[in-house]
Design an enzyme around this catalytic site. Structure first.
Site, mmCIF file in Angstrom:
data_model
loop_
_atom_site.group_PDB
_atom_site.id
_atom_site.type_symbol
_atom_site.label_atom_id
_atom_site.label_comp_id
_atom_site.label_asym_id
_atom_site.label_seq_id
_atom_site.Cartn_x
_atom_site.Cartn_y
_atom_site.Cartn_z
ATOM 1 N N ILE A 152 22.425 76.429 -39.290
ATOM 2 C CA ILE A 152 21.136 77.427 -38.648
ATOM 3 C C ILE A 152 21.967 78.797 -38.602
ATOM 4 O O ILE A 152 20.915 80.579 -39.218
ATOM 5 C CB ILE A 152 20.402 76.989 -37.389
ATOM 6 C CG1 ILE A 152 20.000 75.945 -37.035
ATOM 7 C CG2 ILE A 152 19.621 77.920 -36.943
ATOM 8 C CD1 ILE A 152 18.662 75.889 -38.354
ATOM 9 N N TYR A 153 23.257 79.473 -38.173
ATOM 10 C CA TYR A 153 23.094 80.545 -37.761
ATOM 11 C C TYR A 153 23.800 81.012 -39.674
ATOM 12 O O TYR A 153 22.821 82.007 -40.089
ATOM 13 C CB TYR A 153 24.789 80.256 -38.044
ATOM 14 C CG TYR A 153 25.892 81.238 -37.650
ATOM 15 C CD1 TYR A 153 25.332 82.256 -36.631
ATOM 16 C CD2 TYR A 153 26.683 81.100 -38.792
ATOM 17 C CE1 TYR A 153 26.499 83.452 -37.397
ATOM 18 C CE2 TYR A 153 27.931 82.761 -38.991
ATOM 19 C CZ TYR A 153 27.059 83.781 -38.220
ATOM 20 O OH TYR A 153 28.712 84.502 -38.561
ATOM 21 N N ALA A 154 24.086 79.703 -40.552
ATOM 22 C CA ALA A 154 24.193 80.812 -42.078
ATOM 23 C C ALA A 154 22.335 80.982 -42.382
ATOM 24 O O ALA A 154 22.158 81.648 -43.736
ATOM 25 C CB ALA A 154 24.956 79.344 -42.629
ATOM 26 N N THR A 156 19.887 82.199 -40.696
ATOM 27 C CA THR A 156 19.448 83.293 -39.924
ATOM 28 C C THR A 156 19.980 84.446 -40.706
ATOM 29 O O THR A 156 19.446 85.448 -40.723
ATOM 30 C CB THR A 156 19.785 82.910 -38.272
ATOM 31 O OG1 THR A 156 20.822 83.448 -38.396
ATOM 32 C CG2 THR A 156 18.656 82.382 -37.977
ATOM 33 N N LYS A 157 21.257 84.120 -41.052
ATOM 34 C CA LYS A 157 22.012 85.741 -41.587
ATOM 35 C C LYS A 157 21.788 85.643 -43.323
ATOM 36 O O LYS A 157 21.354 86.835 -43.556
ATOM 37 C CB LYS A 157 23.756 85.611 -41.581
ATOM 38 C CG LYS A 157 24.479 85.346 -40.356
ATOM 39 C CD LYS A 157 24.241 86.486 -40.183
ATOM 40 C CE LYS A 157 25.381 87.163 -39.104
ATOM 41 N NZ LYS A 157 25.408 88.556 -38.573
#
Length: 334
Positions: A152-154, A156-157
């Site tokens: 999810i981090y990747a 959103t980035k």
């Protein structure tokens, strides 16, 4: 004096960048929310060091608060915005994905909307090497596809990059996205491996080593990273003016992404060896399986950074680890 608004000045990278730009004569305004993802006393200590300069000012606000962000920017009138604040951490995104969407997507949208309203000359914003996701070709080049995020981090980035590109196309606001590769050094984040390993080794506790130690990272020392960011501030993308075939410059907007890495991949076990040597203490190693969402290796192709700025990160990981240990022992009286 040149004026820059930096989001995340109480954070690891934002603090170091603000310190560098203050030393170079900039007026710096920081925006930070002092969230409790990790120990806020470390964030306050960083901010206190910046506040020793009369050229530094700050606003306490979340990126999701568009009104507060707008007021801060309108009062300060920056010529450049460097957007570094984010909900960080790959593994935490498995536990609390909504916080990543709120901060990294909504927050980034607010920052670039404020930039549009003010007509700033350049927006430089943090992305991540994690956007390369499932790519197996290495080293990673900015022109490679980055449409297979593993966390999810990747995701959103990558969404932040897409938002920035659309703004650059629709309103002509120059945008440069920075894909960072495993940043480390003094004043680092407590959730990062080097910080966690150092604390555990000094406390006589085991360290968790994933994938049996068969992990490779392009470790990038913090001083090199912020020097690259400072130089990229003036490498404003111009539509239709690429610096070469390796340039990621969009064909329809003043937008590009740039890797900032050390141009090398280092085996995690070698990195740990360097830490043991710097501490003078062997680690108790707990070998584990690969974690969900993790990747076995990262490695940056940094030719574009070199072409744009004439600079390439080159701090050897053994030197960087030693400097971190010196800072850690001094800061925590260890």
């Amino acid at each position: 004096m040149r004026r820059v608004l930096i989001t995340g000045t109480a954070g690891f990278i934002g603090y170091h960048l603000a310190e560098l730009l203050l030393a170079e004569g900039w007026l710096v305004h920081g925006v930070d929310a002092f969230t409790d993802y990790y120990d806020v006393t470390l964030k306050h200590a960083r901010q206190a060091r910046l506040q020793r300069s009369n050229a530094f000012s700050a606003t306490l606000a979340r990126l999701e608060d568009l009104d507060a962000l707008s007021r801060a920017a309108e009062d300060f009138r920056p010529e450049v915005i460097v957007h570094l604040a984010a909900q960080a951490g790959v593994r935490y995104s498995l536990e609390n994905p909504r916080s990543y969407v709120d901060t990294n997507v909504t927050g980034t949208f607010n920052v670039i909307e404020v930039a549009r309203q003010l007509g700033v000359k350049h927006v430089v914003f943090a992305s991540t090497s994690s956007v390369y996701g499932g790519n197996s070709k290495m080293p990673f080049e900015e022109t490679d596809k980055a449409d297979q995020p593993l966390t999810i981090y990747a995701a959103t980035k990558k969404a932040g990059e897409a938002l920035a590109h659309s703004y650059a196309h629709l309103w002509g606001v120059p945008m440069t996205g920075l894909r960072f590769f495993t940043v480390y050094g003094p004043w680092g984040r407590p959730d990062m491996a080097l910080f966690k390993f150092t604390r555990a080794i000094l406390d006589g506790e085991p360290i968790d080593i994933y994938n049996g130690g068969e992990m490779y990272r392009d470790f990038t020392y913090i001083d090199d990273l912020v020097r690259a960011i400072a130089l990229l501030i003036d490498a404003v993308p111009v539509n239709g003016e690429p610096v070469g075939a390796h340039d990621s410059l969009s064909g329809v907007a003043p937008f590009r992404v740039v890797n900032i890495g050390n141009n090398d991949k280092v085996k995690l076990l070698d990195f740990i060896d360097a830490l043991e040597q710097a501490l003078g203490i062997p680690a108790h190693r707990n070998y584990m399986e690969m974690q969900k969402g993790d990747v076995a290796a990262t490695w940056a192709d940094s030719r574009l950074l070199k072409s744009l700025t004439g600079f390439s990160p080159a701090t050897d990981y053994r030197t960087g680890v030693r400097r971190f240990v010196e800072w850690y022992r001094g800061h925590y009286q260890r």
